[in-house]
Design an enzyme around this catalytic site. Structure first.
Site, PDB file in Angstrom:
ATOM      1  N   GLY A  49      54.971  55.870  42.261  1.00  0.00           N
ATOM      2  CA  GLY A  49      53.481  56.083  42.920  1.00  0.00           C
ATOM      3  C   GLY A  49      53.748  55.890  44.196  1.00  0.00           C
ATOM      4  N   ALA A  50      52.968  56.733  45.057  1.00  0.00           N
ATOM      5  CA  ALA A  50      53.065  56.721  46.207  1.00  0.00           C
ATOM      6  C   ALA A  50      52.844  55.421  47.114  1.00  0.00           C
ATOM      7  CB  ALA A  50      52.471  57.736  47.147  1.00  0.00           C
ATOM      8  N   ARG A  90      63.253  58.840  47.908  1.00  0.00           N
ATOM      9  CA  ARG A  90      62.415  59.832  47.237  1.00  0.00           C
ATOM     10  C   ARG A  90      61.868  60.498  48.620  1.00  0.00           C
ATOM     11  NH1 ARG A  90      58.789  58.599  42.541  1.00  0.00           N
ATOM     12  NH2 ARG A  90      59.190  60.731  42.041  1.00  0.00           N
ATOM     13  N   GLN A 197      54.418  59.975  32.768  1.00  0.00           N
ATOM     14  CA  GLN A 197      53.594  58.950  33.348  1.00  0.00           C
ATOM     15  C   GLN A 197      52.285  58.836  32.864  1.00  0.00           C
ATOM     16  OE1 GLN A 197      55.681  61.102  34.949  1.00  0.00           O
ATOM     17  NE2 GLN A 197      56.479  60.310  36.947  1.00  0.00           N
ATOM     18  N   ASP A 238      50.596  62.432  46.709  1.00  0.00           N
ATOM     19  CA  ASP A 238      51.792  61.872  47.327  1.00  0.00           C
ATOM     20  C   ASP A 238      51.832  62.028  48.686  1.00  0.00           C
ATOM     21  OD1 ASP A 238      52.408  62.218  44.166  1.00  0.00           O
ATOM     22  OD2 ASP A 238      53.717  60.729  45.283  1.00  0.00           O
ATOM     23  N   ASN A 248      50.904  66.548  45.163  1.00  0.00           N
ATOM     24  CA  ASN A 248      50.871  65.493  44.057  1.00  0.00           C
ATOM     25  C   ASN A 248      51.755  65.969  42.904  1.00  0.00           C
ATOM     26  OD1 ASN A 248      49.720  62.850  42.820  1.00  0.00           O
ATOM     27  ND2 ASN A 248      48.731  64.322  41.456  1.00  0.00           N
ATOM     28  N   LYS A 249      51.655  65.134  41.645  1.00  0.00           N
ATOM     29  CA  LYS A 249      52.718  65.419  40.530  1.00  0.00           C
ATOM     30  C   LYS A 249      52.691  66.714  39.952  1.00  0.00           C
ATOM     31  CE  LYS A 249      55.126  63.117  38.971  1.00  0.00           C
ATOM     32  NZ  LYS A 249      56.504  63.067  39.455  1.00  0.00           N
TER      33      LYS A 249
HETATM   34  O1  MRU Z   1      56.797  60.555  40.324  1.00  0.00           O
HETATM   35  P1  MRU Z   1      55.933  59.811  40.522  1.00  0.00           P
HETATM   36  O2  MRU Z   1      55.667  59.029  39.162  1.00  0.00           O
HETATM   37  O3  MRU Z   1      56.152  58.596  41.671  1.00  0.00           O
HETATM   38  O4  MRU Z   1      54.693  60.438  41.024  1.00  0.00           O
HETATM   39  C1  MRU Z   1      53.291  59.637  41.180  1.00  0.00           C
HETATM   40  C2  MRU Z   1      52.251  60.670  41.649  1.00  0.00           C
HETATM   41  O5  MRU Z   1      52.537  61.834  41.577  1.00  0.00           O
HETATM   42  C3  MRU Z   1      50.946  59.910  41.858  1.00  0.00           C
HETATM   43  O6  MRU Z   1      49.782  60.913  41.397  1.00  0.00           O
HETATM   44  C4  MRU Z   1      50.719  59.678  43.455  1.00  0.00           C
HETATM   45  O7  MRU Z   1      52.029  58.951  43.808  1.00  0.00           O
HETATM   46  C5  MRU Z   1      49.786  58.946  43.698  1.00  0.00           C
HETATM   47  S1  MRU Z   1      49.840  57.368  43.069  1.00  0.00           S
HETATM   48  C6  MRU Z   1      48.357  56.407  43.437  1.00  0.00           C
END
Ligand code: MRU
Length: 350
Positions: A49-50, A90, A197, A238, A248-249
């Site tokens: 998560g960012a 990342r 997730q 992100d 985003n994801k």
């Molecule tokens: O690969 P991840 O689990 O780190 O991806 C996270 C996301 O895509 C979240 O939506 C994003 O980081 C926002 S978290 C507040």
């Protein structure tokens, strides 16, 4: 602050992380005593998560500084390696680079002081970032809550919750604040293949809070929208470019297009630290590509034929025109002619 669990905490010069690779089956904590362990934890999504990645990275720098002092090594030469290694974990979430940038500034500002003073200043800055994240998310949640009305069902993807931040979350902070304001909000969580997730983390933390959540596979979202189940889509981010394009994801873009086709508002909740104003639009945001095994199997169990070709981008790009509003700690920015205008800030009540 969230009472039910702690995503990350700093204690006795260690970074303690709730190991998200093991949720929801096991609630175990990983103790990181050096920056390499933090880097590895970010890479493996023990912490993800960012915003959470950014805070973990900051504490990684602190651990690196203390180790260099203990080894009587050259602090600034050593810190350069620490920054490079943490930044290489990342590529997509800009919060990591933003937090590392804040740490680098502090190190530079204290350059002429003793190594111990530099390390103490770095530790203070990481703790400041930690506290700021809590306050930012709380404020963002309150701003966004005004967009949700009583009785709404909100669709979300991945986990933009307390597990992705120090506390509250971003998209889930908005839902939490709306519920706290007395609104009845139901949520639908997309499972979020390949690493689940949504299925493993979003459901887990919403159920802990007693917020109604229904789990669906990613491919069910369109049907639910068609059937009138969903009144808003709310995701985290992100990285957001200067024009409001959102990375985003993986799967977020699909939801934005579907929401558009069904006349359902699509909202993005993120702190200002997720904006990358060096990029005019989202085209050049790096999209992380992850291992094929994440797609071909699950926890060691092969589900696809051995040797199949795989493509595994972890994020996608949602053009700004599909976003109704960007919810931040500074207020809600409404779409202005297909993009965000950061000079025009509007509170939800305007
Ligand atoms: O690969 P991840 O689990 O780190 O991806 C996270 C996301 O895509 C979240 O939506 C994003 O980081 C926002 S978290 C507040």
């Amino acid at each position: 602050m969230n009472e039910a669990f702690v995503t990350l905490r700093w204690e006795a010069r260690s970074l303690i992380l709730l190991d998200q690779t093991q949720l929801p089956e096991r609630e175990v904590y990983l103790v990181c005593k050096d920056y390499r362990a933090v880097a590895e934890a970010i890479r493996r999504l023990v912490v993800r998560g960012a915003p959470a990645i950014g805070i973990a990275g900051a504490f990684g720098v602190v651990l690196g500084a203390y180790e260099l002092i203990q080894k009587k090594a050259d602090l600034f030469a050593g810190l350069a390696t620490v920054f490079t290694e943490l930044a290489g974990t990342r590529p997509t979430a800009v919060n990591l680079f933003w937090a590392l940038g804040r740490m680098e500034k502090v190190a530079t500002a204290h350059r002429t002081e003793s190594p111990e003073a530099v390390a103490a200043a770095l530790e203070a800055e990481a703790l400041r970032l930690y506290q700021e994240d809590i306050e930012t998310n709380r404020r963002l949640g309150v701003h966004g809550a005004a967009l949700l009305t009583d009785g709404m069902t909100v669709l979300t993807i991945c986990n933009a919750g307390a597990l992705a931040t120090v506390a509250y979350g971003t998209a889930l902070a908005v839902i939490r604040a709306a519920v706290q304001a007395g609104k009845c909000i139901k949520t639908v969580a997309c499972e979020t293949r390949p690493l689940l997730q949504g299925a493993r983390l979003t459901t887990w933390e919403l159920m802990k809070d007693g917020i109604p959540v229904t789990l669906i596979t990613d491919s069910m979202a369109g049907y639910l929208m068609q059937q009138g189940w969903i009144q808003a889509v709310l995701t985290g981010a992100d990285r957001i470019a200067a024009n409001g394009d959102v990375v985003n994801k993986i799967g977020t873009y699909m939801l934005a297009v579907l929401a558009h086709a069904h006349g359902i508002p699509f909202y993005v909740a993120a702190p200002m630290s997720t904006f990358d104003l060096t990029l005019p639009d989202g085209q050049r945001i790096p999209i992380e590509e992850r291992a094929a095994e994440e797609v071909t199997g699950w926890r060691g169990q092969q589900i696809a034929p051995e040797g199949v070709a795989v493509y595994n981008p972890a994020f996608d790009l949602t053009p700004a025109r599909f976003v109704q509003a960007w919810i931040t700690e500074q207020g809600v920015f409404w779409n202005q002619g297909g993009k965000i205008d950061l000079r025009v800030e509007r509170s939800p009540a305007d």
